[in-house]
Design an enzyme around this catalytic site. Structure first.
Site, mmCIF file in Angstrom:
data_model
loop_
_atom_site.group_PDB
_atom_site.id
_atom_site.type_symbol
_atom_site.label_atom_id
_atom_site.label_comp_id
_atom_site.label_asym_id
_atom_site.label_seq_id
_atom_site.Cartn_x
_atom_site.Cartn_y
_atom_site.Cartn_z
ATOM 1 N N ASP A 60 -41.659 13.860 -44.617
ATOM 2 C CA ASP A 60 -40.789 12.881 -43.955
ATOM 3 C C ASP A 60 -39.459 13.589 -43.742
ATOM 4 O OD1 ASP A 60 -38.997 10.888 -43.247
ATOM 5 O OD2 ASP A 60 -40.056 9.366 -44.401
ATOM 6 N N SER A 145 -34.035 15.590 -25.784
ATOM 7 C CA SER A 145 -34.567 14.671 -24.785
ATOM 8 C C SER A 145 -33.669 14.700 -23.554
ATOM 9 C CB SER A 145 -34.562 13.247 -25.359
ATOM 10 O OG SER A 145 -34.896 12.298 -24.366
ATOM 11 N N TYR A 158 -30.857 6.252 -29.960
ATOM 12 C CA TYR A 158 -31.741 7.351 -29.576
ATOM 13 C C TYR A 158 -30.959 8.384 -28.750
ATOM 14 C CZ TYR A 158 -35.835 9.761 -27.647
ATOM 15 O OH TYR A 158 -36.762 10.719 -27.296
ATOM 16 N N LYS A 162 -30.063 12.236 -29.877
ATOM 17 C CA LYS A 162 -30.592 13.379 -29.127
ATOM 18 C C LYS A 162 -29.466 14.249 -28.564
ATOM 19 C CE LYS A 162 -35.000 12.760 -29.704
ATOM 20 N NZ LYS A 162 -35.821 13.777 -30.373
HETATM 21 N N1 NAD Z 1 -42.699 11.364 -24.881
HETATM 22 C C1 NAD Z 1 -41.552 11.510 -24.192
HETATM 23 O O1 NAD Z 1 -41.433 11.123 -23.010
HETATM 24 C C2 NAD Z 1 -40.358 12.157 -24.841
HETATM 25 C C3 NAD Z 1 -39.204 12.348 -24.069
HETATM 26 C C4 NAD Z 1 -38.112 12.933 -24.645
HETATM 27 C C5 NAD Z 1 -38.146 13.350 -25.963
HETATM 28 N N2 NAD Z 1 -39.266 13.143 -26.703
HETATM 29 C C6 NAD Z 1 -39.242 13.584 -28.100
HETATM 30 O O2 NAD Z 1 -40.387 14.343 -28.402
HETATM 31 C C7 NAD Z 1 -40.677 14.208 -29.803
HETATM 32 C C8 NAD Z 1 -42.127 13.827 -29.982
HETATM 33 O O3 NAD Z 1 -42.306 12.559 -29.389
HETATM 34 P P1 NAD Z 1 -43.719 11.997 -28.901
HETATM 35 O O4 NAD Z 1 -43.537 11.529 -27.522
HETATM 36 O O5 NAD Z 1 -44.796 12.944 -29.207
HETATM 37 O O6 NAD Z 1 -43.801 10.693 -29.837
HETATM 38 P P2 NAD Z 1 -44.950 10.182 -30.843
HETATM 39 O O7 NAD Z 1 -44.446 8.889 -31.363
HETATM 40 O O8 NAD Z 1 -46.260 10.222 -30.176
HETATM 41 O O9 NAD Z 1 -44.959 11.286 -31.997
HETATM 42 C C9 NAD Z 1 -43.915 11.398 -32.906
HETATM 43 C C10 NAD Z 1 -44.486 11.870 -34.232
HETATM 44 O O10 NAD Z 1 -43.379 11.959 -35.154
HETATM 45 C C11 NAD Z 1 -43.812 11.400 -36.391
HETATM 46 N N3 NAD Z 1 -42.679 10.909 -37.174
HETATM 47 C C12 NAD Z 1 -41.950 9.783 -36.991
HETATM 48 N N4 NAD Z 1 -41.030 9.656 -37.955
HETATM 49 C C13 NAD Z 1 -41.180 10.725 -38.770
HETATM 50 C C14 NAD Z 1 -40.531 11.155 -39.945
HETATM 51 N N5 NAD Z 1 -39.542 10.438 -40.493
HETATM 52 N N6 NAD Z 1 -40.910 12.323 -40.513
HETATM 53 C C15 NAD Z 1 -41.923 13.048 -39.966
HETATM 54 N N7 NAD Z 1 -42.600 12.683 -38.869
HETATM 55 C C16 NAD Z 1 -42.222 11.537 -38.273
HETATM 56 C C17 NAD Z 1 -44.749 10.280 -36.003
HETATM 57 O O11 NAD Z 1 -45.583 9.903 -37.086
HETATM 58 C C18 NAD Z 1 -45.493 10.893 -34.831
HETATM 59 O O12 NAD Z 1 -46.652 11.567 -35.244
HETATM 60 C C19 NAD Z 1 -39.693 13.172 -30.345
HETATM 61 O O13 NAD Z 1 -38.600 13.819 -30.953
HETATM 62 C C20 NAD Z 1 -39.246 12.446 -29.099
HETATM 63 O O14 NAD Z 1 -37.981 11.861 -29.234
HETATM 64 C C21 NAD Z 1 -40.375 12.551 -26.190
#
Ligand code: NAD
Length: 265
Positions: A60, A145, A158, A162
């Site tokens: 975590d 992001s 958020y 970021k």
């Molecule tokens: N999907 C998008 O469009 C997008 C856009 C910009 C940025 N992001 C960033 O990309 C990253 C991954 O996002 P995603 O889209 O795969 O989301 P997702 O929710 O599918 O995956 C996020 C993962 O992080 C894990 N997680 C959450 N809290 C946690 C903690 N405290 N400790 C450890 N693990 C933890 C979750 O269990 C999950 O497996 C994130 O940082 C997100 O902000 C995603």
């Protein structure tokens, strides 16, 4: 020669979404991949599916004590670390009660988003640097992001978290350069990548399809990206091909940040 042959890589939030995509590609390119997450069942199953050269550990990212345990494990079992991807992140929409609009933010919810997205990344850098110093080199990739560059009225925590990740990346990059550590640090700025993080915003059924179409009409390339699109950017920053690259922001956003829908003429 695969692009990450013999590298030790730790990925946070690797049980699904973008982290999963990065784990798959790093593994395919020859890295020994340590997947970490709080979704232990999913993370373990993915590590098992990848097989040799992959393992899972609970982490975590907001708890320093858990980073200390992972630090000791990496030191003992692998003698250090070559690549860290600080990917774990939350919007807070599912995990906290909110709201997150800038006029009336719920402060406990706001702080929880900061703890995971910002503190998690700061801690990752803190514990990776000494592990990488032991190897004489390393590369840290922080997943920020598009929202780290522009404001999001309904998701202020958020966006602020970021933006802080974006800036912290540059402090780490410069510190490591100044000290001559041979450790690079860069940020990736995804936008509109279809993963489960979108579920809270898209809803289900017909409404989901309509919202997706609306969003896609504002993306210059016309469609959502997928986890692999971000993973390829991470692969470049993780490999020695990017050895002269530190402190940059790499947008993976279908062109969203290239301009505004309000035409200049
Ligand atoms: N999907 C998008 O469009 C997008 C856009 C910009 C940025 N992001 C960033 O990309 C990253 C991954 O996002 P995603 O889209 O795969 O989301 P997702 O929710 O599918 O995956 C996020 C993962 O992080 C894990 N997680 C959450 N809290 C946690 C903690 N405290 N400790 C450890 N693990 C933890 C979750 O269990 C999950 O497996 C994130 O940082 C997100 O902000 C995603």
């Amino acid at each position: 020669m695969r692009r990450l042959e013999n590298k030790i890589a730790l990925i946070t939030g690797a049980a699904r979404g973008i982290g999963e995509g990065i784990a798959r590609i790093f593994h395919r390119e020859g890295a020994r991949v340590i997947l970490s997450d709080i979704r232990d069942e999913q993370g373990k199953a993915l590590a098992k599916e990848l097989g040799e050269m992959a393992c899972y550990t609970h982490l975590d990212v907001k708890h320093e004590g858990e980073w200390q345990l992972v630090y000791e494990k990496l030191l003992l079992e692998f003698g250090g670390l070559d690549i860290l991807v600080n990917n774990a992140g939350i919007t807070g929409f599912m995990e906290t009660k909110g709201p997150f609009d800038a006029e009336n933010p719920d402060m406990e919810s706001f702080e929880e988003v900061m703890r995971v997205n910002l503190n998690g990344t700061v801690l990752g850098c803190k514990y990776a640097i000494p592990l990488m110093k032991r190897k004489g080199k390393g590369t840290i990739i922080n997943i920020s992001s598009r929202s780290g560059i522009v404001g999001i009225p309904g998701a202020a925590a958020y966006a602020a978290s970021k933006a802080a990740v974006r800036n912290h990346t540059k402090s780490v990059a410069l510190l490591c350069a100044e000290k001559g550590y041979n450790i690079r640090c860069n940020s990736i700025h995804p936008a509109a990548i279809m993963t489960p993080i979108w579920d809270a915003m898209l809803g289900e059924g017909e409404i989901r399809e309509k919202i997706i179409k609306d969003i896609e009409s504002g993306i210059p390339l016309g469609h959502f990206g997928n986890a692999e699109d971000v993973a390829y950017a991470a692969l470049y920053l993780a490999s020695d091909e990017s050895r002269y690259v530190t402190g940059i922001e790499l947008n993976v956003d279908g062109g969203i940040l290239a301009g505004s829908e309000a035409k200049p003429e």
